[in-house]
Design a protein around this motif. Structure first.
Motif, PDB file in Angstrom:
ATOM      1  N   ALA A 149     -10.092  -1.950  16.914  1.00  0.00           N
ATOM      2  CA  ALA A 149      -9.141  -2.886  16.310  1.00  0.00           C
ATOM      3  C   ALA A 149      -9.508  -3.191  14.862  1.00  0.00           C
ATOM      4  O   ALA A 149      -8.635  -3.248  13.984  1.00  0.00           O
ATOM      5  N   VAL A 150     -10.801  -3.381  14.599  1.00  0.00           N
ATOM      6  CA  VAL A 150     -11.253  -3.671  13.244  1.00  0.00           C
ATOM      7  C   VAL A 150     -10.935  -2.502  12.310  1.00  0.00           C
ATOM      8  O   VAL A 150     -10.424  -2.682  11.196  1.00  0.00           O
ATOM      9  N   LEU A 151     -11.206  -1.290  12.765  1.00  0.00           N
ATOM     10  CA  LEU A 151     -11.070  -0.117  11.901  1.00  0.00           C
ATOM     11  C   LEU A 151      -9.613   0.318  11.711  1.00  0.00           C
ATOM     12  O   LEU A 151      -9.255   0.826  10.652  1.00  0.00           O
ATOM     13  N   ILE A 152      -8.782   0.140  12.721  1.00  0.00           N
ATOM     14  CA  ILE A 152      -7.405   0.644  12.650  1.00  0.00           C
ATOM     15  C   ILE A 152      -6.457  -0.358  11.994  1.00  0.00           C
ATOM     16  O   ILE A 152      -5.290  -0.063  11.738  1.00  0.00           O
ATOM     17  N   SER A 153      -6.951  -1.561  11.658  1.00  0.00           N
ATOM     18  CA  SER A 153      -6.076  -2.667  11.252  1.00  0.00           C
ATOM     19  C   SER A 153      -5.546  -2.664   9.817  1.00  0.00           C
ATOM     20  O   SER A 153      -4.588  -3.392   9.543  1.00  0.00           O
ATOM     21  N   PRO A 154      -6.106  -1.912   8.831  1.00  0.00           N
ATOM     22  CA  PRO A 154      -5.659  -2.099   7.439  1.00  0.00           C
ATOM     23  C   PRO A 154      -4.157  -2.049   7.198  1.00  0.00           C
ATOM     24  O   PRO A 154      -3.621  -2.949   6.539  1.00  0.00           O
ATOM     25  N   PRO A 155      -3.405  -1.052   7.719  1.00  0.00           N
ATOM     26  CA  PRO A 155      -1.987  -0.975   7.332  1.00  0.00           C
ATOM     27  C   PRO A 155      -1.118  -2.059   7.939  1.00  0.00           C
ATOM     28  O   PRO A 155      -0.010  -2.298   7.461  1.00  0.00           O
ATOM     29  N   ILE A 156      -1.582  -2.726   9.000  1.00  0.00           N
ATOM     30  CA  ILE A 156      -0.769  -3.783   9.603  1.00  0.00           C
ATOM     31  C   ILE A 156      -0.519  -4.907   8.623  1.00  0.00           C
ATOM     32  O   ILE A 156       0.544  -5.518   8.607  1.00  0.00           O
ATOM     33  N   GLY A 157      -1.512  -5.172   7.781  1.00  0.00           N
ATOM     34  CA  GLY A 157      -1.343  -6.231   6.796  1.00  0.00           C
ATOM     35  C   GLY A 157      -0.790  -5.755   5.475  1.00  0.00           C
ATOM     36  O   GLY A 157       0.144  -6.342   4.926  1.00  0.00           O
ATOM     37  N   ILE A 158      -1.354  -4.660   4.944  1.00  0.00           N
ATOM     38  CA  ILE A 158      -0.999  -4.247   3.579  1.00  0.00           C
ATOM     39  C   ILE A 158       0.191  -3.302   3.536  1.00  0.00           C
ATOM     40  O   ILE A 158       0.614  -2.894   2.453  1.00  0.00           O
ATOM     41  N   GLY A 159       0.747  -2.965   4.701  1.00  0.00           N
ATOM     42  CA  GLY A 159       1.902  -2.056   4.711  1.00  0.00           C
ATOM     43  C   GLY A 159       3.065  -2.585   3.911  1.00  0.00           C
ATOM     44  O   GLY A 159       3.783  -1.822   3.253  1.00  0.00           O
ATOM     45  N   SER A 160       3.279  -3.909   3.945  1.00  0.00           N
ATOM     46  CA  SER A 160       4.397  -4.482   3.197  1.00  0.00           C
ATOM     47  C   SER A 160       4.233  -4.259   1.701  1.00  0.00           C
ATOM     48  O   SER A 160       5.224  -4.052   0.986  1.00  0.00           O
ATOM     49  N   GLY A 161       2.986  -4.304   1.198  1.00  0.00           N
ATOM     50  CA  GLY A 161       2.748  -4.056  -0.218  1.00  0.00           C
ATOM     51  C   GLY A 161       3.033  -2.622  -0.600  1.00  0.00           C
ATOM     52  O   GLY A 161       3.623  -2.348  -1.647  1.00  0.00           O
ATOM     53  N   VAL A 162       2.616  -1.691   0.251  1.00  0.00           N
ATOM     54  CA  VAL A 162       2.888  -0.269  -0.006  1.00  0.00           C
ATOM     55  C   VAL A 162       4.383  -0.024  -0.104  1.00  0.00           C
ATOM     56  O   VAL A 162       4.872   0.633  -1.029  1.00  0.00           O
ATOM     57  N   ILE A 163       5.123  -0.581   0.841  1.00  0.00           N
ATOM     58  CA  ILE A 163       6.568  -0.336   0.882  1.00  0.00           C
ATOM     59  C   ILE A 163       7.263  -0.994  -0.300  1.00  0.00           C
ATOM     60  O   ILE A 163       8.158  -0.400  -0.918  1.00  0.00           O
ATOM     61  N   THR A 164       6.873  -2.212  -0.640  1.00  0.00           N
ATOM     62  CA  THR A 164       7.499  -2.909  -1.759  1.00  0.00           C
ATOM     63  C   THR A 164       7.295  -2.151  -3.067  1.00  0.00           C
ATOM     64  O   THR A 164       8.188  -2.102  -3.917  1.00  0.00           O
ATOM     65  N   GLU A 165       6.126  -1.552  -3.242  1.00  0.00           N
ATOM     66  CA  GLU A 165       5.833  -0.824  -4.476  1.00  0.00           C
ATOM     67  C   GLU A 165       6.524   0.531  -4.537  1.00  0.00           C
ATOM     68  O   GLU A 165       6.731   1.077  -5.622  1.00  0.00           O
ATOM     69  N   LEU A 166       6.902   1.084  -3.375  1.00  0.00           N
ATOM     70  CA  LEU A 166       7.450   2.434  -3.352  1.00  0.00           C
ATOM     71  C   LEU A 166       8.972   2.493  -3.289  1.00  0.00           C
ATOM     72  O   LEU A 166       9.551   3.525  -3.632  1.00  0.00           O
ATOM     73  N   CYS A 167       9.615   1.445  -2.825  1.00  0.00           N
ATOM     74  CA  CYS A 167      11.060   1.559  -2.619  1.00  0.00           C
ATOM     75  C   CYS A 167      11.835   0.655  -3.568  1.00  0.00           C
ATOM     76  O   CYS A 167      11.321  -0.341  -4.079  1.00  0.00           O
ATOM     77  N   GLU A 168      13.083   1.014  -3.801  1.00  0.00           N
ATOM     78  CA  GLU A 168      13.967   0.241  -4.646  1.00  0.00           C
ATOM     79  C   GLU A 168      14.345  -1.051  -3.935  1.00  0.00           C
ATOM     80  O   GLU A 168      14.457  -1.091  -2.710  1.00  0.00           O
ATOM     81  N   PRO A 169      14.551  -2.144  -4.668  1.00  0.00           N
ATOM     82  CA  PRO A 169      14.857  -3.426  -4.035  1.00  0.00           C
ATOM     83  C   PRO A 169      16.072  -3.391  -3.122  1.00  0.00           C
ATOM     84  O   PRO A 169      16.075  -4.059  -2.086  1.00  0.00           O
ATOM     85  N   GLU A 170      17.100  -2.615  -3.493  1.00  0.00           N
ATOM     86  CA  GLU A 170      18.299  -2.603  -2.663  1.00  0.00           C
ATOM     87  C   GLU A 170      18.096  -1.856  -1.345  1.00  0.00           C
ATOM     88  O   GLU A 170      18.946  -1.913  -0.458  1.00  0.00           O
ATOM     89  N   LYS A 171      16.965  -1.151  -1.198  1.00  0.00           N
ATOM     90  CA  LYS A 171      16.648  -0.471   0.065  1.00  0.00           C
ATOM     91  C   LYS A 171      15.432  -1.087   0.739  1.00  0.00           C
ATOM     92  O   LYS A 171      14.884  -0.522   1.685  1.00  0.00           O
ATOM     93  N   ARG A 172      15.014  -2.239   0.275  1.00  0.00           N
ATOM     94  CA  ARG A 172      13.751  -2.811   0.737  1.00  0.00           C
ATOM     95  C   ARG A 172      13.784  -3.161   2.210  1.00  0.00           C
ATOM     96  O   ARG A 172      12.844  -2.870   2.950  1.00  0.00           O
ATOM     97  N   ALA A 173      14.843  -3.806   2.675  1.00  0.00           N
ATOM     98  CA  ALA A 173      14.894  -4.197   4.083  1.00  0.00           C
ATOM     99  C   ALA A 173      14.912  -2.966   4.989  1.00  0.00           C
ATOM    100  O   ALA A 173      14.303  -2.971   6.059  1.00  0.00           O
ATOM    101  N   GLN A 174      15.613  -1.914   4.562  1.00  0.00           N
ATOM    102  CA  GLN A 174      15.659  -0.697   5.368  1.00  0.00           C
ATOM    103  C   GLN A 174      14.266  -0.090   5.527  1.00  0.00           C
ATOM    104  O   GLN A 174      13.851   0.269   6.632  1.00  0.00           O
ATOM    105  N   LYS A 175      13.520   0.010   4.416  1.00  0.00           N
ATOM    106  CA  LYS A 175      12.192   0.623   4.475  1.00  0.00           C
ATOM    107  C   LYS A 175      11.181  -0.314   5.153  1.00  0.00           C
ATOM    108  O   LYS A 175      10.307   0.147   5.900  1.00  0.00           O
TER     109      LYS A 175
END
Length: 479
Positions: A149-175
């Motif tokens: 659980a400790v080792l596999i946990s990073p993307p559960i929290g920071i995934g939202s940051g990755v997606i926000t930085e990669l996608c356009e605002p008008e597609k944010r909810a979809q991604k």
């Protein structure tokens, strides 16, 4: 405004921060972005989508592995000489750690980047799962589950940051919906698949399959993965594309020192009303619209209908179907709804996303009542409790994507997106961790129908009014 990789983030300045103008928002760009080809925002769509999907699958693997051992509780209790309740702690402790440890990983990724942390995450998890397949005592198995659980946990929290930085605002909810859907599907998907595994090839193969999944993730990161953290001051040499094996060599992408304060920065988001209130509401709904169904399914169906592991696993199909249908409304529909209002009014208002959340609240409450009362009254198996579970999962998925998208959309700072994601994840998993300790006595005392009524009352009295209030305030303040 703070950019990605900044040293210290103060959430208080965001309450009065001016969002981009409607024209900037409509163009799908943020006013601090540059045109460098090294900026992930400027990558081709296929490359950005591949990174988002890998992070989403990584998040799903975390919840999949925590919940995947649920059908094996009876067998593990017998093998380890413990009670079924004690065997269930192997999942409960993972729920807690998946919520807490992203607080630790988030500042580490800001210094050393996400790519190498994700590589380390899957390789470390693979080693722990191999160890889990060889465990012969309850104590050693608990150690492997904690470390996994400790080792596999990073993307559960920071995934939202990755997606926000990669996608356009008008597609944010979809991604964001891709990510939240995968994360949510991991919870019923684990017991569904591992029910067959437990029944036909044995408990040990649960862990071998987990390890195979981790190895597949490692190969995917090796071939397709890229560093999504962007430092505008990188030199041309740093921007050059490294070879496949050169990518495995860790490097410090941010020279600033790591500060102790950064490990609690996501929790400072609780000073922001448009994060705290959605986080609390989401935690309540997720606990009763998802976790309770998954945790109680083996107990309720196994005890009432004497189902084996495979038959119990099949009941999770209802939750999976509900999540898939709910995401079709919460992601693309949310973005379409905002764009339609944007064209009509000429400006963007994140609070408009919350209109769709009321569909979610209504269906969660209806689904829980159908599930509880129909299952309590059933003398032989019938499909109606599963229909109720599907309806509740449908509503839970709508609320999950909508509330997270609203919270992130309310504060335009890129660093804020990651902190908000970690904060919401913390609330969701800590509240979810508490649930399994009082679920059994609650269902035993009140019955399935009465307990479902209590859970609906908590949602209706705590989560729903708070979202109505925050939408009212956010709508008035945006005029």
């Amino acid at each position: 405004m703070c950019t990605v990789g900044c040293g210290s983030w103060d959430p208080t300045h965001l309450e009065n921060a001016l969002p981009p103008s409607p024209d900037q928002y409509a163009q799908g760009t943020d006013f601090w972005a540059d045109n460098s080809p090294a900026n992930p925002r400027n990558w081709p769509a296929w490359k950005k989508n591949s990174q988002i999907l890998m992070v989403a699958f990584h998040s799903m693997a975390a919840t999949f592995m925590a919940a995947g051992i649920i059908p094996a509780y009876d067998k593990m209790a017998e093998d380890f000489g413990v009670t079924v309740t004690e065997a269930s702690y192997l999942t409960s402790v993972q729920i807690l750690l998946l919520g807490v440890f992203p607080l630790f990983w988030k500042p580490i990724t800001s210094i050393y980047g996400r790519y190498h942390i994700f590589i380390f995450s899957v390789l470390g998890s693979m080693a722990c799962n191999i160890g889990g397949a060889r465990c012969t005592t309850y104590g050693t198995q608990m150690v492997t589950r904690v470390l996994t659980a400790v080792l596999i946990s990073p993307p559960i929290g920071i995934g939202s940051g990755v997606i926000t930085e990669l996608c356009e605002p008008e597609k944010r909810a979809q991604k964001l919906g891709w990510w939240t859907l995968m994360l949510t599907l991991g919870i019923p998907g684990g017991p569904f698949i591992m029910g067959f595994v437990t029944q036909h090839i044995g408990v040990q193969w649960i862990y071998w399959i987990f390890a195979i999944i981790n190895f597949g993730q490692f190969v995917a990161y090796l071939l397709l993965g890229e560093e999504t953290s962007y430092m505008p001051t990188e030199s041309e040499a740093d921007m050059a594309r490294p070879g496949v094996f050169q990518k495995l060599i860790p490097r410090r992408i941010n020279p600033r020192p790591l500060r102790a304060r950064e490990f609690i920065e996501p929790l400072l988001c609780t000073r922001l009303s448009r994060v705290l209130i959605p986080a609390c509401a989401h935690a309540i709904v997720f606990c009763y619209g998802n976790i309770v169904l998954v945790v109680e399914m083996p107990i309720a169906f196994g005890k009432k209908f004497h189902f084996n592991a495979q038959q119990i696993g099949l009941q999770f199909v209802a939750i999976i179907i509900g999540c898939l249908l709910g995401e079709q409304l919460s992601g693309p529909m949310s973005d379409w709804f905002l764009q339609a209002l944007h064209r009509k009014r000429g400006y963007h208002r994140p609070a408009d996303r919350l209109w769709l959340s009321y569909i979610g609240f209504g269906t969660v409450i209806a689904g829980l009542l159908v599930w509880g009362f129909q299952l309590e009254q059933a003398t032989t198996w019938n499909v109606t409790p599963c229909v109720g579970a599907a309806i509740a999962s449908f509503g839970n998925q709508i609320i999950t994507t909508t509330l997270i998208a609203f919270a992130i959309d309310s504060y335009k700072d890129q660093e804020a997106a990651t902190n908000i994601g970690v904060c919401i994840n913390f609330f969701r998993h800590v509240y979810g961790f508490i649930g399994p300790f009082y679920f059994p006595p609650m269902f035993e005392t009140l019955g399935l129908g009465g307990a479902a009524g209590v859970m609906c009352a908590i949602i209706g009295a705590c989560a729903l009014p708070s979202m109505i209030a925050i939408q009212f305030v956010a709508t008035r303040s945006s005029h």
